[in-house]
Design a protein around this motif. Structure first.
Motif, PDB file in Angstrom:
ATOM      1  N   ASP A  10      13.051  59.259  18.398  1.00 17.75           N
ATOM      2  CA  ASP A  10      12.975  60.721  17.816  1.00 17.75           C
ATOM      3  C   ASP A  10      13.600  60.874  16.417  1.00 17.75           C
ATOM      4  N   VAL A  11      12.732  61.451  15.641  1.00 18.65           N
ATOM      5  CA  VAL A  11      13.417  61.652  14.294  1.00 18.65           C
ATOM      6  C   VAL A  11      13.762  63.077  14.192  1.00 18.65           C
ATOM      7  N   VAL A  12      14.946  63.298  13.893  1.00 18.42           N
ATOM      8  CA  VAL A  12      15.787  64.491  13.880  1.00 18.42           C
ATOM      9  C   VAL A  12      16.214  65.189  12.575  1.00 18.42           C
ATOM     10  N   ASN A  13      16.718  66.408  12.812  1.00 18.24           N
ATOM     11  CA  ASN A  13      17.471  67.095  11.559  1.00 18.24           C
ATOM     12  C   ASN A  13      18.794  67.055  12.353  1.00 18.24           C
ATOM     13  N   ALA A  67      17.360  62.001  10.206  1.00 17.87           N
ATOM     14  CA  ALA A  67      17.778  60.634  10.806  1.00 17.87           C
ATOM     15  C   ALA A  67      16.889  60.308  11.979  1.00 17.87           C
ATOM     16  N   MET A  68      16.951  59.097  12.335  1.00 17.26           N
ATOM     17  CA  MET A  68      16.097  58.445  13.604  1.00 17.26           C
ATOM     18  C   MET A  68      17.141  58.123  14.615  1.00 17.26           C
ATOM     19  N   ILE A  69      16.906  58.327  15.824  1.00 16.37           N
ATOM     20  CA  ILE A  69      17.735  57.725  17.013  1.00 16.37           C
ATOM     21  C   ILE A  69      17.498  56.619  17.420  1.00 16.37           C
ATOM     22  N   LYS A  70      18.240  55.618  17.173  1.00 14.84           N
ATOM     23  CA  LYS A  70      18.041  54.006  17.346  1.00 14.84           C
ATOM     24  C   LYS A  70      18.457  53.862  18.940  1.00 14.84           C
ATOM     25  N   ASN A  71      19.632  54.352  19.444  1.00 13.28           N
ATOM     26  CA  ASN A  71      19.667  54.347  20.820  1.00 13.28           C
ATOM     27  C   ASN A  71      20.723  55.340  21.197  1.00 13.28           C
TER      28      ASN A  71
END
Length: 658
Positions: A207-210, A101-105
């Motif tokens: 950030d793109v995160v697992n 996913a990517m953290i939007k806020n």
């Protein structure tokens, strides 16, 4: 046969018990990472069942109680991605997921009760209540746990000092750009607790995160009132993706095809032929755009910010008359860049480009929301109608274009976000048609400070030439310039080729390539200084040539960038300059450098202005200003330089000195 719980307990005891005890002694929030691959292999060897069949994730919270880990959290790491964020729905309730996913806020660190301590006023007995998550309502014990006491909830006293608290943060997650289908995406609320929400665990917007955790459906509250239900992810572990170019969709067969493709003698030609094949000509421009996709060398550890970090992104600006293929080139880049965002300057604000501060309806607090530059991190941001952006919006790109970051201080929130983004911009000249006989800067609505950050600036002109027009008309009508599908790369393979090369190919400059670039830089500057109208190139140009040379070597999967790569990079750089009416001796004009003749005129004008001020005082009369401007024009004419802006610079310098 041992149960999954017993096997997990044994594995932790054998492999992590010493680490847990050591970290516990530090008395601060931290975590112990349990490697999925190692654990999974252990489970299969011991029982013949893997991590998923044992449903090991159901027992991890119990392990923290069994080993009395205190502030030490036990977290699984490197768990393979099994779920797509876009596919999660009501049927996934209570499912343990592993996704990207990517953290939007994200909210700031907050605090909530983890274990509430109530003391019975009747007998003094301590009653403890465990609270699983911040959404859970506080429950006061109905009766005292002392069987000899008749105390009820009314006799319970909340002891805030003996209660245990924990950190928590709320996040909004969405699909990363490279995984979105058809450009659409979905948002999900998520919550992190304890160590994951502590200041020691660095999470940033964009950030793109697992992500691993439990996907749940829970009652939704808006301003304290119930409002249906919502999806929420209770995160077990969240880690930034170390390799930003890693793509799980690239199979071993794809890798073999990519390597075989890189060995073709004409691979670079095949790549730029595959870019906008429907657009006739512009070969050098297409070559430059291909090099932008491959970029220079990012740091091997992919560190976001360090004193030694060098920019590796390549920025390209296309200036062109309307209707000659500029937007088609940008659209073709959009289709082929593995990760990209495309926007138009006509309806984009400064906040939309960088970062905005919004009041989150779900949390009621101010949070930072990433703009296009941050969201396109490690990809390409395509901006059509770049000249329609406001000057402040264009200047706001100066930091991400040079420092690869976006800094923001709004509404009491201060944050630095990663923006390792290549900018591809398309702009129209002021009067719709580019005039090669006028200064380029007089024809562009782009600040000089922003213009100087582009590595390549190409001009696409619609020149009237009977022979060229005849060839173009024949090509367009007969379509004989459009290559057969067998002569261009499939878009999916094109994307995979770029993605894999950026992740696995890190060429270094050969000795000969370094010597050539050094001599080119030194000799070009020397030539510029030998002429009165010369404007020498700067170290920024040298670094741009280095990035272009390395990108050229990446195209062919070579670990060394040769002198041939450097020559081709220089040729592309020269082509870009020629379109602006610049030569190697005057290329410094892009960075606001003035020739010696211009500096002499500015100095003379400053002296004249000061003499007039000594007589008249400030401000000077309109008649005096007109007279001084005429003098400036005459001096410029004598020196053979363009007068545009010279008087304004001199007058501004004098006013600052007063």
């Amino acid at each position: 046969m041992a149960s999954g719980k017993a096997l997990l307990k044994k594995y932790i005891k054998d492999n992590h018990s010493e680490e847990i005890e050591k970290l516990k002694s530090q008395n601060k929030q931290c975590k112990v990472s349990i490697d999925y691959e190692s654990l999974n292999q252990f489970l299969i060897e011991q029982s013949g069942k893997d991590f998923w069949k044992h449903q090991i994730y159901e027992f991890i919270d119990q392990m923290e109680e069994i080993f009395n880990t205190g502030n030490v959290a036990l977290k699984f790491m490197n768990v393979p991605e099994r779920d797509n964020l876009h596919d999660l729905d009501a049927t996934s309730n209570n499912k343990w997921i592993s996704t990207r996913a990517m953290i939007k806020n994200i909210t700031d660190v907050r605090v909530d009760l983890k274990q509430a301590c109530y003391i019975c006023r009747e007998c003094g007995t301590i009653n403890l209540v465990n609270i699983n998550d911040p959404n859970q309502a506080e429950v006061i014990p109905k009766f005292c746990k002392n069987n000899q006491c008749a105390g009820t909830s009314k006799s319970m006293f909340f002891d805030k000092d003996s209660s245990i608290y924990r950190n928590y943060r709320l996040l909004k997650l969405e699909e990363p750009l490279e995984l979105r289908g058809g450009g659409s995406t979905r948002e999900f609320k998520a919550i992190v607790l304890d160590y994951l929400a502590s200041p020691f665990h660095n999470l940033k917007v964009g950030d793109v995160v697992n992500v691993t955790g439990i996907f749940k459906i829970e009652p939704r509250k808006v301003k304290g009132r119930s409002d249906g239900h919502e999806f929420i992810i209770h995160i077990h572990n969240i880690t930034p993706v170390d390799d930003v170019f890693e793509d799980s969709r690239i199979s071993e067969e794809d890798v073999k095809e990519i390597i075989n493709l890189s060995k073709q003698d004409n691979i670079f030609e095949l790549l730029w032929h595959s870019l906008a094949p429907e657009v006739y000509g512009y070969d050098m421009i297409k070559k430059g755009l291909i090099l932008q996709l491959f970029e220079g060398n990012r740091p091997l550890n992919d560190s976001f910010k360090s004193s030694m970090m060098d920019r590796w992104t390549i920025h390209v600006l296309l200036i062109g008359d309307p209707g000659i293929g500029k937007s088609q080139l940008i659209q073709s880049m959009k289709m082929r860049a593995p990760k990209n965002i495309t926007i138009s300057g006509t309806n984009t604000s400064q906040a939309g480009l960088t970062v905005s501060t919004v009041k989150d309806e779900l949390t009621g607090t101010w949070t930072m929301e990433a703009g296009a530059t941050v969201l396109a991190d490690t990809g390409v941001l395509c901006i059509d109608e770049y000249d329609k952006l406001s000057p402040s919006a264009q200047k706001s790109l100066n930091e991400p274009m040079e420092q690869s970051s976006v800094s923001s201080a709004k509404a009491g929130l201060v944050q630095v976000m990663s923006a390792r983004t290549s900018i591809l911009a398309g702009a129209n000249p002021k009067y719709s048609k580019f005039d090669p006989y006028k200064l380029y800067r007089d024809q562009l609505d782009i600040p000089e400070s922003n213009l100087s950050r582009f590595d390549l600036i190409f001009v696409l002109t619609d020149e009237v030439d009977k022979e060229k027009d005849s060839k173009l008309a024949d090509a367009l009508l007969n379509k004989d310039f459009i290559l057969d599908e067998s002569e261009i790369l499939d878009i999916d393979l094109f994307k995979k080729y770029i993605t894999w090369m950026k992740a696995n190919c890190f060429p270094v400059l050969s000795k000969d390539a370094k010597i050539l670039l050094r001599e080119f830089y030194v000799n070009t500057r020397k030539t510029a200084l030998e002429t009165s109208d010369g404007k020498p190139i700067t170290p920024r140009d040298l670094k741009a040539l280095e990035r272009l040379t390395i990108a050229r070597a990446k195209c062919e999967y070579r670990q060394e960038a040769t002198i041939t790569d450097a020559i081709e990079a220089i040729d592309i750089y020269k082509e870009a300059l020629s379109g602006l009416g610049l030569t190697l001796a005057t290329a410094g004009a892009l960075h606001g450098i003035h020739s010696q003749d211009e500096l002499n005129v500015i100095s003379d004008m400053e002296n004249m202005i000061k003499s007039n001020i000594a007589i008249e005082g400030m401000p000077l009369s309109a008649e005096s200003l007109r007279h001084l401007e005429m003098e400036c024009g005459m001096l410029c004419h004598e020196k053979g330089i363009n007068r545009e802006g010279i008087f304004d610079i001199a007058y501004s310098n004098v006013k600052k000195s007063l």
